[in-house]
Enzyme design. Structure first.
Site, mmCIF file in Angstrom:
data_model
loop_
_atom_site.group_PDB
_atom_site.id
_atom_site.type_symbol
_atom_site.label_atom_id
_atom_site.label_comp_id
_atom_site.label_asym_id
_atom_site.label_seq_id
_atom_site.Cartn_x
_atom_site.Cartn_y
_atom_site.Cartn_z
ATOM 1 N N ASP A 81 0.841 -1.201 0.000
ATOM 2 C CA ASP A 81 0.000 0.000 0.000
ATOM 3 C C ASP A 81 0.874 1.248 0.000
ATOM 4 O O ASP A 81 0.668 2.180 0.775
ATOM 5 C CB ASP A 81 -0.946 -0.007 1.202
ATOM 6 C CG ASP A 81 -1.941 1.153 1.190
ATOM 7 O OD1 ASP A 81 -2.195 1.706 0.105
ATOM 8 O OD2 ASP A 81 -2.439 1.520 2.271
ATOM 9 N N HIS A 132 -3.326 -0.283 11.797
ATOM 10 C CA HIS A 132 -2.974 -1.630 11.354
ATOM 11 C C HIS A 132 -1.461 -1.814 11.272
ATOM 12 O O HIS A 132 -0.706 -0.839 11.218
ATOM 13 C CB HIS A 132 -3.576 -1.905 9.976
ATOM 14 C CG HIS A 132 -3.338 -0.785 9.002
ATOM 15 N ND1 HIS A 132 -4.318 0.140 8.695
ATOM 16 C CD2 HIS A 132 -2.245 -0.396 8.306
ATOM 17 C CE1 HIS A 132 -3.829 1.027 7.850
ATOM 18 N NE2 HIS A 132 -2.572 0.729 7.598
ATOM 19 N N GLN A 176 -3.050 -5.762 5.544
ATOM 20 C CA GLN A 176 -2.984 -4.783 6.629
ATOM 21 C C GLN A 176 -3.971 -5.200 7.721
ATOM 22 O O GLN A 176 -5.173 -5.001 7.590
ATOM 23 C CB GLN A 176 -3.306 -3.376 6.104
ATOM 24 C CG GLN A 176 -2.196 -2.807 5.223
ATOM 25 C CD GLN A 176 -2.617 -1.552 4.488
ATOM 26 O OE1 GLN A 176 -3.637 -1.551 3.802
ATOM 27 N NE2 GLN A 176 -1.827 -0.495 4.601
ATOM 28 N N ARG A 214 2.538 11.914 11.474
ATOM 29 C CA ARG A 214 1.252 11.886 10.774
ATOM 30 C C ARG A 214 0.557 10.608 11.213
ATOM 31 O O ARG A 214 0.997 9.502 10.898
ATOM 32 C CB ARG A 214 1.459 11.873 9.264
ATOM 33 C CG ARG A 214 0.180 11.623 8.441
ATOM 34 C CD ARG A 214 0.564 11.497 6.965
ATOM 35 N NE ARG A 214 -0.548 11.118 6.126
ATOM 36 C CZ ARG A 214 -0.904 9.856 5.845
ATOM 37 N NH1 ARG A 214 -0.251 8.838 6.394
ATOM 38 N NH2 ARG A 214 -1.907 9.607 5.037
ATOM 39 N N ASP A 250 -1.752 7.970 10.879
ATOM 40 C CA ASP A 250 -2.463 7.410 9.733
ATOM 41 C C ASP A 250 -3.767 6.749 10.170
ATOM 42 O O ASP A 250 -3.803 5.993 11.133
ATOM 43 C CB ASP A 250 -1.554 6.374 9.049
ATOM 44 C CG ASP A 250 -2.143 5.836 7.772
ATOM 45 O OD1 ASP A 250 -2.553 6.640 6.921
ATOM 46 O OD2 ASP A 250 -2.203 4.595 7.615
ATOM 47 N N GLU A 267 -4.473 12.352 10.296
ATOM 48 C CA GLU A 267 -4.888 12.068 8.930
ATOM 49 C C GLU A 267 -6.349 11.625 9.017
ATOM 50 O O GLU A 267 -6.677 10.452 8.910
ATOM 51 C CB GLU A 267 -4.014 10.976 8.303
ATOM 52 C CG GLU A 267 -4.191 10.846 6.801
ATOM 53 C CD GLU A 267 -4.849 9.547 6.361
ATOM 54 O OE1 GLU A 267 -5.163 9.411 5.169
ATOM 55 O OE2 GLU A 267 -5.046 8.660 7.206
ATOM 56 N N HIS A 287 -0.301 12.889 -1.805
ATOM 57 C CA HIS A 287 -0.015 11.577 -2.386
ATOM 58 C C HIS A 287 -1.273 10.758 -2.604
ATOM 59 O O HIS A 287 -1.224 9.730 -3.289
ATOM 60 C CB HIS A 287 0.946 10.805 -1.480
ATOM 61 C CG HIS A 287 0.325 10.389 -0.184
ATOM 62 N ND1 HIS A 287 0.032 11.293 0.820
ATOM 63 C CD2 HIS A 287 -0.085 9.177 0.283
ATOM 64 C CE1 HIS A 287 -0.518 10.652 1.833
ATOM 65 N NE2 HIS A 287 -0.606 9.373 1.539
ATOM 66 N N ASP A 288 -2.396 11.173 -2.024
ATOM 67 C CA ASP A 288 -3.650 10.442 -2.158
ATOM 68 C C ASP A 288 -4.532 11.059 -3.236
ATOM 69 O O ASP A 288 -4.213 12.095 -3.820
ATOM 70 C CB ASP A 288 -4.395 10.425 -0.825
ATOM 71 C CG ASP A 288 -3.964 9.267 0.066
ATOM 72 O OD1 ASP A 288 -3.472 8.253 -0.463
ATOM 73 O OD2 ASP A 288 -4.116 9.378 1.296
ATOM 74 N N ARG A 303 -3.096 5.584 -7.827
ATOM 75 C CA ARG A 303 -2.531 6.794 -7.242
ATOM 76 C C ARG A 303 -1.069 7.010 -7.612
ATOM 77 O O ARG A 303 -0.538 8.107 -7.428
ATOM 78 C CB ARG A 303 -2.716 6.773 -5.717
ATOM 79 C CG ARG A 303 -4.166 6.942 -5.293
ATOM 80 C CD ARG A 303 -4.355 6.811 -3.805
ATOM 81 N NE ARG A 303 -4.052 5.468 -3.327
ATOM 82 C CZ ARG A 303 -4.204 5.075 -2.065
ATOM 83 N NH1 ARG A 303 -4.654 5.933 -1.159
ATOM 84 N NH2 ARG A 303 -3.925 3.836 -1.706
#
Length: 588
Positions: free
Chosen positions: A114, A157, A224, A254, A256, A298, A369-370, A489
């Site tokens: 991922d 995760h 994950q 960050r 997640d 995030e 990045h997303d 992405r």
């Protein structure tokens, strides 16, 4: 202030969170375990970082300053390795960067990971990128340039090849309790009430793992495994990882997937109160051991769900949570505004972005990045439009290049019929890829600056995504890589083209970024934005410090409410050009 004094002052806030999360556990034993950990990690904290702690405790709003601009990048796409990234710190400093978010730095799962967010070891660096010693040298180099290093800390995760997951799979009861396993009937029942994050590439929320005796909860990808935050030992283990990383020189995390942490039957398992208690507990612990450290949520959630991620009062006084939260809705609204040539939605988001608590700031951006997740603003649109989904589908279709559109975006996790997301670099989405002549290129460059201005003028820690300062276009070559082809992405994760920095487009974009940065510093603007009236549907007005900024989302010239001197051009202006920005100097 010593760690013992901070423990005395902040400890009650930490203990409240533990009590809320784990009422059925032995509170005294848990507190003793956590406090022992805090003292051990505090004793290991290097002197240079203790000095940074003291400086930032004396200036708690240090990250809410007009000059606080950021940059976000993948190490390998930017500099190849951690050492290679360190060699480009001068480039970041020249852009005025004060905060560097390095994506997916920690050791990732073997194979598909991922994009590096399936972490196999919280305390090791991805081997192909370097070592922890390299990271310590990078952090030191960045501190000398007044740049804070941020890395990702995946809270929801681990990878399925993390040591905890391996031990769980092998039958270790201690680590099996780190994850959630349900039978087929419960998995089916839960799937019926849970949304799907990746409906195309990873449908469902559970993965059958025979060695675990059932279905492991996997919100994102099958590899994950969601952590079981109902187990206090998960809290202790993640806290230990965060404290150790902070002692290596990492100044910001960050966090997640913060919205997903707590799982509760009968809910969508998003934005539950316990998720906030977890993060507030981590914040309190870091405030005790490493108070120089920032936490960034995030939380890609509707605007109405965002405020609690900054903290809230639950009867014991205000409890701080994250220092920074992504203003994702403002980013999405900017793209809707370009597609519609209307400032209506960003005006709504700007108005909703005020009222920040002390010691908090938005993290604003034009791209990241997303993907651009359209659903994030559905709630905001419902308040002003009876058919919000149709409106967002139209905006998405425009950015996907339909009709006479200048945008070159690509649908994400959908064929375009479902409302999900859109991929693409800032430059390609703004029209630079499609531009065939000088006039079209000029309009595309204006739109790029317009969205950068929205991010900077709105007062948050405005962050540039890698390559956007160079106008990098979509990278379609990812589709030929078997390991990347399934993940759309990667189209907006190109390798940094250092030669491109000398192109006319890059010089224009970086020059405009510098001008916007200088204007914000001169205005004294930082923190929550305030909308100002404009009298035109295409024109967005934002009060930034002493100044007023006007952003024209239309393809025609629009008059400003009153003439004034523009900090960006130095001229006295009466109108904003098509896709233009005017930064009116107060009293000029």
């Amino acid at each position: 202030m010593t760690v013992e004094r901070r423990l005395e002052a902040i400890g009650p806030r930490l203990h409240r969170q533990l009590g809320r999360l784990y009422p059925e556990h032995d509170q005294q034993a848990l507190r003793q375990q956590v406090e022992t950990l805090l003292r051990e990690r505090a004793a290991e904290r290097p002197a240079a970082l203790q000095a940074l702690d003291a400086a930032r405790r004396a200036d708690p709003d240090w990250f809410v300053r007009p000059d606080m601009l950021g940059y976000s990048t993948y190490v390998d796409r930017f500099g190849g390795t951690v050492a290679g990234l360190a060699a480009h710190v001068d480039h970041l400093a020249a852009l005025g960067v004060r905060y560097l978010h390095v994506l997916a730095l920690l050791k990732a799962r073997a194979g598909d990971s991922d994009g590096g967010f399936a972490v196999a070891d919280y305390l090791a660096i991805e081997p192909r990128l370097g070592t922890m010693a390299d990271v310590e040298r990078l952090a030191e180099r960045l501190r000398a340039a007044r740049i804070s290093l941020c890395v990702d800390l995946a809270l929801n995760h681990t990878a399925d090849d993390h040591a905890w997951a391996k031990a769980a799979r092998a039958g270790d009861p201690f680590y099996r309790a780190f994850y959630m396993v349900v039978d087929d009937a419960e998995a089916a029942e839960r799937n019926a009430e849970l949304p799907q994050v990746f409906p195309t590439t990873a449908p469902g929320n559970f993965t059958h793992v025979p060695e675990m005796g059932g279905n492991v909860w996997t919100t994102f990808y099958p590899f994950q495994w969601d952590l079981n935050w109902r187990n206090p030992q998960v809290f202790v283990a993640i806290l230990d990882a965060a404290l150790r990383l902070a002692n290596h020189g990492i100044e910001a995390f960050r966090l997640d997937s913060t919205a997903f942490l707590w799982k509760q039957p009968g809910t969508d398992c998003r934005n539950l109160p316990q998720a906030h208690h977890i993060v507030r507990g981590l914040r309190a612990a870091l405030d005790i051991v490493a108070p120089a450290t920032l936490l960034k949520a995030e939380a890609i959630v509707p605007t109405a769900f965002v405020p609690p991620y900054f903290g809230m009062d639950e009867g014991d006084g205000f409890e701080p949570e994250c220092h920074l939260v992504y203003n994702n809705s403002l980013m999405v609204a900017g793209w809707v505004a370009l597609a519609e040539q209307s400032a209506q939605l960003p005006a709504v988001i700007v108005a909703a972005s005020g009222g920040l608590p002390s010691g908090a700031n938005w993290l604003s951006y034009a791209r990241c990045h997303d993907d651009i997740g359209w659903g994030a603003v559905l709630g905001d649109l419902r308040a002003i439009d009876a058919e919000p989904e149709a409106r967002l589908r139209a905006a998405a279709a425009f950015l996907h290049g339909t009709g006479d559109s200048w945008a070159r975006g690509v649908p994400f996790q959908s064929d375009g019929a479902a409302l999900h997301g859109t991929n693409g670099t800032l430059a390609s989405l703004a029209g630079l890829e499609a531009a065939q002549d000088d006039a079209a290129r000029e309009m595309a460059l204006r739109r790029i600056t317009l969205l950068n201005a929205l991010s900077i003028a709105s007062g948050g820690l405005a962050t540039t995504y890698m390559g956007d300062e160079a106008g990098l276009l979509n990278d379609y070559d990812y589709a030929g890589d078997p390991e990347l082809a399934h993940e759309g992405r990667w189209i907006h994760r190109p390798a940094m083209d250092w030669w491109a920095l000398e192109t006319p487009a890059a010089l224009r974009i970086s020059g405009d970024l510098t001008a916007l940065r200088d204007a914000r510093i001169a205005s004294g603007g930082a923190g929550a934005p305030t909308p100002t009236a404009t009298g035109d549907a295409a024109l967005l007005g934002i009060a930034c410090g002493r100044d007023r900024v006007f952003l024209n989302f239309g393809d025609r010239e629009v008059a400003v409410p009153e003439a004034g001197r523009d900090r960006l051009s130095g001229a006295v202006v009466e109108a904003v050009p098509a896709w233009g920005v005017v930064w009116l100097e107060a009293g000029a």
